[in-house]
Design an enzyme around this catalytic site. Structure first.
Site, PDB file in Angstrom:
ATOM      1  N   CYS A  84       0.641   2.485   6.259  1.00 33.87           N
ATOM      2  CA  CYS A  84       0.970   1.103   6.639  1.00 33.87           C
ATOM      3  C   CYS A  84       0.883   0.251   5.375  1.00 33.87           C
ATOM      4  CB  CYS A  84      -0.001   0.585   7.686  1.00 33.87           C
ATOM      5  SG  CYS A  84      -1.713   0.629   7.137  1.00 33.87           S
ATOM      6  N   HIS A 141      -9.427   3.287  -1.229  1.00 34.79           N
ATOM      7  CA  HIS A 141      -8.007   2.948  -1.154  1.00 34.79           C
ATOM      8  C   HIS A 141      -7.583   2.075  -2.338  1.00 34.79           C
ATOM      9  CE1 HIS A 141      -4.191   1.593   0.170  1.00 34.79           C
ATOM     10  NE2 HIS A 141      -4.571   0.509   0.787  1.00 34.79           N
ATOM     11  N   CYS A 161       0.809  -1.222   0.000  1.00 32.03           N
ATOM     12  CA  CYS A 161       0.000   0.000   0.000  1.00 32.03           C
ATOM     13  C   CYS A 161       0.839   1.267   0.000  1.00 32.03           C
ATOM     14  CB  CYS A 161      -0.963  -0.007   1.174  1.00 32.03           C
ATOM     15  SG  CYS A 161      -2.100  -1.381   1.029  1.00 32.03           S
TER      16      CYS A 161
HETATM   17  C1  LIG Z   1     -14.580  -5.191   4.444  1.00 31.75           C
HETATM   18  C2  LIG Z   1     -14.951  -5.711   3.059  1.00 31.75           C
HETATM   19  C3  LIG Z   1     -14.814  -7.234   3.027  1.00 31.75           C
HETATM   20  C4  LIG Z   1     -16.402  -5.292   2.817  1.00 31.75           C
HETATM   21  O1  LIG Z   1     -16.760  -5.651   1.518  1.00 31.75           O
HETATM   22  P1  LIG Z   1     -18.276  -5.612   1.019  1.00 31.75           P
HETATM   23  O2  LIG Z   1     -19.086  -6.554   1.838  1.00 31.75           O
HETATM   24  O3  LIG Z   1     -18.240  -5.761  -0.451  1.00 31.75           O
HETATM   25  O4  LIG Z   1     -18.664  -4.124   1.424  1.00 31.75           O
HETATM   26  P2  LIG Z   1     -19.962  -3.306   1.100  1.00 31.75           P
HETATM   27  O5  LIG Z   1     -19.568  -1.959   0.671  1.00 31.75           O
HETATM   28  O6  LIG Z   1     -20.876  -4.093   0.195  1.00 31.75           O
HETATM   29  O7  LIG Z   1     -20.609  -3.156   2.525  1.00 31.75           O
HETATM   30  C5  LIG Z   1     -21.318  -4.215   3.160  1.00 31.75           C
HETATM   31  C6  LIG Z   1     -22.581  -3.645   3.763  1.00 31.75           C
HETATM   32  O8  LIG Z   1     -22.220  -2.678   4.741  1.00 31.75           O
HETATM   33  C7  LIG Z   1     -22.878  -1.464   4.443  1.00 31.75           C
HETATM   34  N1  LIG Z   1     -21.995  -0.353   4.821  1.00 31.75           N
HETATM   35  C8  LIG Z   1     -20.660  -0.256   4.572  1.00 31.75           C
HETATM   36  N2  LIG Z   1     -20.189   0.897   5.055  1.00 31.75           N
HETATM   37  C9  LIG Z   1     -21.234   1.537   5.627  1.00 31.75           C
HETATM   38  C10 LIG Z   1     -21.375   2.774   6.297  1.00 31.75           C
HETATM   39  N3  LIG Z   1     -20.333   3.606   6.494  1.00 31.75           N
HETATM   40  N4  LIG Z   1     -22.585   3.132   6.758  1.00 31.75           N
HETATM   41  C11 LIG Z   1     -23.644   2.316   6.577  1.00 31.75           C
HETATM   42  N5  LIG Z   1     -23.576   1.124   5.952  1.00 31.75           N
HETATM   43  C12 LIG Z   1     -22.377   0.746   5.481  1.00 31.75           C
HETATM   44  C13 LIG Z   1     -23.127  -1.494   2.965  1.00 31.75           C
HETATM   45  O9  LIG Z   1     -24.193  -0.656   2.588  1.00 31.75           O
HETATM   46  C14 LIG Z   1     -23.466  -2.941   2.746  1.00 31.75           C
HETATM   47  O10 LIG Z   1     -24.806  -3.140   3.104  1.00 31.75           O
HETATM   48  P3  LIG Z   1     -25.747  -4.121   2.242  1.00 31.75           P
HETATM   49  O11 LIG Z   1     -25.104  -5.479   2.387  1.00 31.75           O
HETATM   50  O12 LIG Z   1     -27.057  -3.976   2.912  1.00 31.75           O
HETATM   51  O13 LIG Z   1     -25.678  -3.611   0.844  1.00 31.75           O
HETATM   52  C15 LIG Z   1     -14.039  -5.088   1.944  1.00 31.75           C
HETATM   53  O14 LIG Z   1     -14.288  -3.726   1.825  1.00 31.75           O
HETATM   54  C16 LIG Z   1     -12.582  -5.310   2.274  1.00 31.75           C
HETATM   55  O15 LIG Z   1     -12.055  -6.405   2.070  1.00 31.75           O
HETATM   56  N6  LIG Z   1     -11.932  -4.272   2.791  1.00 31.75           N
HETATM   57  C17 LIG Z   1     -10.571  -4.348   3.259  1.00 31.75           C
HETATM   58  C18 LIG Z   1      -9.638  -4.134   2.139  1.00 31.75           C
HETATM   59  C19 LIG Z   1      -8.255  -4.377   2.598  1.00 31.75           C
HETATM   60  O16 LIG Z   1      -7.905  -5.402   3.154  1.00 31.75           O
HETATM   61  N7  LIG Z   1      -7.447  -3.415   2.342  1.00 31.75           N
HETATM   62  C20 LIG Z   1      -6.080  -3.490   2.664  1.00 31.75           C
HETATM   63  C21 LIG Z   1      -5.805  -2.411   3.577  1.00 31.75           C
HETATM   64  S1  LIG Z   1      -4.113  -1.983   3.509  1.00 31.75           S
END
Ligand SMILES: CC(C)(COP(=O)(O)OP(=O)(O)OC[C@H]1O[C@@H](n2cnc3c(N)ncnc32)[C@H](O)[C@@H]1OP(=O)(O)O)[C@@H](O)C(=O)NCCC(=O)NCCS
Length: 433
Positions: free
Chosen positions: A418, A388, A95
């Site tokens: 990070c 991101h 990242c």
């Molecule tokens: C966490 C993760 C698995 C979520 O993926 P996802 O399930 O596709 O995420 P979504 O955006 O569809 O959100 C899931 C649900 O939460 C809800 N939601 C997410 N953020 C929200 C917020 N801020 N407020 C309200 N609801 C929220 C969405 O509306 C969705 O609801 P639904 O299922 O009713 O549609 C994915 O984003 C991920 O892997 N993130 C980490 C990435 C990572 O590892 N990065 C490396 C960092 S260095």
């Protein structure tokens, strides 16, 4: 300790720009990483009115490279408005890949090997390569070598249903098998970061990013993206920023990485994202000669790493004190702090680590970095809301930090990122205004 550029070669951050950041599978899903990178550099050159012939080098970062165009940087450098003789290469430091691109380009300027550089990064999480299994790949190779149609067809009879299962790259540590999300979950538990604090931090990220979008501070760093091939849709802002989210909604979300006892949710994690960002760097001398006013100077930077099996995303805590020491500064001199938000649990763990004597000692210092004043931290939100795209985030943060220093009339700004592999990055910028 000699400071960065003390040989008289100061590196100036001239300007920066990015595409809108879009959640994977949405508005930018049809674009390749090359499309995204080329679009942002073309627009950056256009807006800065820079003669392409002045560019000495181009460095780009990406985390999941295209199999068909592995040297993304060179594809970007071959934009029609640029001369064909700009050497370009692609770097990877998870990242912090676009930070690596920026520090590589800056080092070339300090060495006197370049005067003008373009550096940035791009990621398309919508276009992650999907691989065949080893067994199915062997069959495909054998079939392509078969001399008759009959032999070719019979080669395929060796295929078992399980051989057809596709292999997708996981966001997991090759050395431990732990995913980023599981690491964040572990850090939340080890550092006792309650779910409510994580959700509050995520809410803050969305609120601040929404305010920056509305008043134009954030959108000033974003180019409108006319999506090819039809060019009938234009994307103007980050689509992950939720103007309407609330603490209640965030608290209602189920933990994703430890469904039973966890606290890390889709709401307090950064989303998988598509996008690109880039900056133009120049030696201070060259900027002057060309009549450009720099935004900021690079005062120092540092990379650090720890055992990925420990606290995967905690190494910014080891990098920040080194970057500050190299700059000859302490946290009290810093007017703005920009931290990459992989997960709220990670940012809050990093902030806690900055205050810890134990972490200071591990970085080789007797005193901790100190407490980060929240009114100076991620003032337009961060990766949780904005998104991101792995390879692009560092260049986004560099641009935001340089602009925010100007806006506040502050003198010094620090950023941290990070990265997978247990790595961390920190950089100190000085306002050039
Ligand atoms: C966490 C993760 C698995 C979520 O993926 P996802 O399930 O596709 O995420 P979504 O955006 O569809 O959100 C899931 C649900 O939460 C809800 N939601 C997410 N953020 C929200 C917020 N801020 N407020 C309200 N609801 C929220 C969405 O509306 C969705 O609801 P639904 O299922 O009713 O549609 C994915 O984003 C991920 O892997 N993130 C980490 C990435 C990572 O590892 N990065 C490396 C960092 S260095």
């Amino acid at each position: 300790m000699a400071s960065y550029g003390s040989n008289g070669r100061r590196v100036a951050v001239m300007t920066g720009l990015r595409t809108p950041f879009a959640k994977a599978g949405t508005e930018l899903k049809s674009l390749t990483v090359q499309d995204l990178g080329r679009a942002v550099v073309a627009e950056l050159i256009e807006r800065s009115n820079l003669d392409g012939a002045e560019i000495d080098t181009l460095v780009f970062g990406t985390v999941i490279p295209s199999v068909l165009a592995p040297n993304l940087a060179r594809e970007v450098a071959l934009l029609p408005m640029l001369p064909k003789g700009i050497p370009a290469y692609t770097v990877g430091r998870a990242c912090a890949s676009s930070n690596q691109a920026i520090t590589d380009a800056a080092d070339q300027i300090v060495l006197g090997h370049a005067d003008v550089a373009v550096a940035g990064g791009a990621e398309s999480m919508s276009n992650v390569p999907i691989l065949h299994s080893r067994a199915f790949s062997d069959v495909l190779v054998s079939a392509s070598r078969a001399k008759t149609l009959g032999r070719r067809v019979s080669t395929f009879s060796r295929v078992r249903p399980r051989d057809l299962l596709p292999i997708t790259p996981a966001i997991a540590e090759p050395s431990t098998g732990e995913t980023m999300g599981q690491s964040a979950e572990k850090m939340a538990k080890l550092n006792h970061i309650p779910r409510e604090e994580q959700d509050q931090f995520a809410l803050r990220s969305h609120r601040l990013a929404a305010a920056g979008t509305q008043d134009g501070r954030l959108t000033a760093e974003i180019m409108p993206y006319y999506v090819s091939p039809a060019y009938d849709a234009v994307v103007t802002h980050d689509n992950g920023v939720r103007t309407d989210t609330s603490l209640e909604q965030l608290q209602a979300l189920k933990p994703v990485f430890d469904r039973r006892y966890g606290s890390v949710t889709a709401g307090n994690s950064s989303p998988l994202t598509d996008g690109a960002a880039a900056v133009i760097l120049m030696s201070a001398e060259k900027a002057d000669a060309l009549g450009y006013q720099p935004l900021a100077y690079i005062r120092s930077y540092a990379y650090a790493a720890l055992d990925p099996g420990e606290q995967l995303l905690q190494a910014p805590v080891l990098a920040a004190p080194v970057a500050l020491a190299r700059a000859g500064l302490t946290l009290t001199d810093i007017d703005v702090v920009e931290m990459h938000e992989a997960f709220a649990a990670q940012v809050l763990s990093n902030l806690q680590g900055f205050e810890s004597k134990t972490w200071a000692a591990r970085a080789g210092f007797s005193e901790p970095v100190g407490e980060v004043d929240r009114s100076r931290l991620n003032v337009m939100g961060g990766s949780i809301a904005i998104g991101h795209p792995f390879g692009a985030t560092g260049a986004r943060i560099t641009t935001t930090l340089a602009h925010e220093l100007q806006r506040r009339g502050g003198q010094f700004g620090m950023m941290t990122v990070c990265a997978a592999g247990g790595m961390g990055f920190a950089m100190v910028l000085e306002n050039a205004g």
